[in-house]
Design an enzyme around this catalytic site. Structure first.
Site, mmCIF file in Angstrom:
data_model
loop_
_atom_site.group_PDB
_atom_site.id
_atom_site.type_symbol
_atom_site.label_atom_id
_atom_site.label_comp_id
_atom_site.label_asym_id
_atom_site.label_seq_id
_atom_site.Cartn_x
_atom_site.Cartn_y
_atom_site.Cartn_z
ATOM 1 N N GLY A 1 0.827 -1.209 0.000
ATOM 2 C CA GLY A 1 0.000 0.000 0.000
ATOM 3 C C GLY A 1 0.853 1.247 0.000
ATOM 4 C CG ASN A 2 -0.263 4.637 -1.662
ATOM 5 O OD1 ASN A 2 -0.966 5.486 -1.141
ATOM 6 N ND2 ASN A 2 -0.653 3.938 -2.725
ATOM 7 N NE ARG A 3 4.052 8.296 4.877
ATOM 8 C CZ ARG A 3 4.688 8.031 6.006
ATOM 9 N NH1 ARG A 3 5.520 7.022 6.058
ATOM 10 N NH2 ARG A 3 4.524 8.781 7.064
ATOM 11 C CB SER A 4 -2.753 8.128 -0.585
ATOM 12 O OG SER A 4 -3.870 8.936 -0.831
#
Ligand code: CTP
Length: 417
Positions: free
Chosen positions: A210-213
Site C-alpha cells: 500500500g501507500n501513505r495516501s
C-alpha cells in the site's frame, strides 16, 4: 440564512467556536444557544463576539419577544455541536427546559446534531435508542468520529471536524430546498467521478502493498464538487477520512478494481469530469497467493516479483481522445484531471517534473503537489501547482485541502466545453 448553533455541555464545545466562524464567514446569520453547562466550558463573551449577537440560555430572558418559540420558528437550520448524551435524551423525550430545547421543539427547519461523548456513553443502549428515535423523526444525527477522546481513551465519540459538520449541515438545507441531495449551483447537472486514497495490491489473503495516501485531497475535491452542485461519484481506495454526505461512494481498493470502476463510472457512463486523485500503485505482486505466505524454514529473505499495474489515467485519456477527438464540436469533451506527487531531484524541480507529466499524460489539468514524509500525506495543509496544456501555472497554498480543492474546481470550470 438564519442558523441556530446550539452548544451543549461537553469539552468539545470549544470546537463549536470554529464551526460558528465557518457559518458567519459564509455570510450566514448565526444565533448561538449554549446550554447552561456549555457556558462552563466556553463563556458567553466568546459566542457573542463570534456571532455578533447576544446569547441566552434560559426561557426567562427577553420574555416580551417570546424568544423561546420565535428563535426556532425563524431558523432556517439548527445545528447542535457538540450534542451530549444528555441533550439528545432531552430532545428525544420532547423536553423543553431551556432555550435550546424549546427551540428544537419549535423548529420546523432541518435539524442536525453532532454528538460528542465517551465511547461507552455513545454505545449505551439508552443513547442508541435516543439516536434511533431522533433519526426516525427526521433529525440528522452525524456519526461521531473515532479517535482520541478526553483522557486516555480512544474510540467512536469524537466531535467530527467543524468543516465536516458545516458541510453536512449545508447539505441538509440543500436537500430540503431542492428535494434531492445535489444543490443547484454552477456545476448542477454535471456528473463527476473522483478517485481518492491509496490502492492496496494484494499479496496473499492477509497482506498487501500500500501507500501513505489518506484520501483527504480526493475527498476534499468531492466535497467541493458537490457544493458546486455536481452529481459526485467518489471511487474510494484505502482512505482514512469519511466520505462527504451527498456523494455516491464506490469502493475500489486495488489498481485493477479502480481501473474497472473508472471505465464503468466515467467512460461507459459518459460522465463530464474525471479527477484521478488516488495514489495508484505502479507495481503489484505478480502472483497473489490463495493462502497466507508462510515463513520458509531457513531462508533469510523473501523476493517478491512485481509487475506493472495498468496506467488508469492514461487509459481514460486514450479512450476519451478516441471517442471525443480534439476539435470535434458534436459533443462536449469530458475533462480529465491528473495528480502528480513530486519531489524535486537532480533532474529537475517539482514544476519541471510536473510539466513533463502533464504532456506525457495528456490531461487537461495536472495538480502537482510536493511530497515527502512530512509533506502532504495525511496532512491538512498542502501547496498545489495547477498546470494546463496552454502553459498556465498557478500555485495555491500552503492552505488546507478544502481550499486547495476549491481552487482545483475553479480551474476546471473553464475547461467544460
Ligand atoms: N495513475 C493511474 N494509474 C497508475 C498510476 C498512476 O491512473 N497505475 C494516476 C494517478 O491517479 C495520478 C497520476 O496518474 O493522477 C500520477 O501519475 P504517475 O505518472 O503515476 O505519477 P507518479 O505516481 O507520481 O509516478 P512517476 O513520477 O514515477 O511516474
Amino acid at each position: 440564512m438564519r442558523v441556530v448553533l446550539g452548544v451543549s455541555g461537553g469539552i468539545a464545545a470549544y470546537k463549536a467556536a470554529s464551526l460558528c466562524r465557518l457559518f458567519t464567514e459564509a455570510g450566514h446569520e448565526v444565533r448561538v444557544l449554549p446550554t447552561q453547562a456549555a457556558l462552563r466550558f466556553v463563556g458567553a463573551p466568546t459566542w457573542e463576539a463570534l456571532s455578533g449577537h447576544p446569547v441566552a440560555h434560559d426561557v426567562f430572558s427577553d420574555v416580551p419577544s417570546v424568544q423561546h418559540v420565535r428563535v426556532g420558528q425563524e431558523a432556517d437550520l439548527v445545528v447542535v455541536a457538540p450534542a451530549t448524551a444528555d441533550l439528545m435524551a432531552r430532545v428525544a423525550a420532547g423536553m423543553a427546559d431551556d432555550l435550546l430545547t424549546t427551540t428544537l421543539l419549535t423548529a420546523t427547519c432541518p435539524v442536525v446534531l453532532a454528538p460528542a461523548m465517551h465511547t461507552e456513553m455513545w454505545l449505551n443502549p439508552a443513547t442508541r435508542a435516543n439516536v434511533a428515535t431522533l433519526r426516525e423523526r427526521g433529525v440528522h444525527v452525524i456519526e461521531p468520529a473515532s479517535g482520541r477522546l478526553t483522557g486516555t481513551d480512544t474510540g467512536p465519540g469524537r466531535l467530527p471536524d467543524p468543516e465536516v459538520i458545516h458541510a453536512e449541515a449545508l447539505a441538509r438545507v440543500g436537500e430540503r430546498a431542492h428535494g434531492e441531495p445535489t444543490a443547484a449551483g454552477p456545476w448542477a447537472g454535471r456528473r463527476v467521478v473522483i478517485s481518492s486514497g491509496g490502492t492496496r495490491e494484494p499479496l496473499d489473503p492477509v497482506r498487501f502493498l500500500g501507500n501513505r495516501s489518506s484520501g483527504r485531497m480526493g475527498t476534499a475535491v468531492a466535497r467541493a464538487a458537490r457544493d458546486l452542485g455536481a452529481e459526485v461519484t467518489l471511487l474510494q481506495a484505502a482512505v482514512e477520512v469519511p466520505a462527504p454526505e451527498g456523494v455516491r461512494v464506490v469502493e475500489a481498493v486495488s489498481a485493477a478494481e479502480l481501473e474497472a470502476a473508472v471505465a464503468r463510472e466515467f467512460s461507459d457512463a459518459g460522465a463530464d469530469l474525471l479527477v484521478m486523485a488516488a495514489a495508484v500503485a505502479d507495481y503489484r505482486p505478480a502472483q497473489v497467493s490463495d493462502s497466507k505466505i508462510k515463513k520458509s524454514g531457513d531462508s533469510e529473505g523473501l523476493v517478491l516479483e512485481l509487475e506493472r499495474t495498468p496506467d488508469i489515467l492514461a487509459g481514460a485519456v486514450a479512450r476519451r481522445d478516441a471517442e471525443h477527438p480534439a476539435g470535434d464540436e458534436r459533443a462536449p469533451r469530458p475533462v480529465i484531471v491528473g495528480f502528480a506527487a513530486e519531489t524535486g531531484d537532480d533532474a529537475g524541480s517539482v514544476l519541471d517534473h510536473a510539466q513533463a507529466k502533464l504532456e506525457r499524460k495528456g490531461v487537461d489539468l495536472l495538480v502537482a503537489n510536493e511530497v515527502g514524509v512530512e509533506k502532504t500525506f495525511g496532512q491538512d495543509d498542502t501547496t498545489v501547482h495547477l498546470l494546463t496544456p496552454d502553459g498556465g501555472a498557478t500555485t495555491v497554498g500552503p492552505t488546507n485541502k478544502d481550499e486547495a480543492a476549491r481552487a482545483v474546481c475553479a480551474a476546471v470550470t473553464p475547461l467544460f466545453g
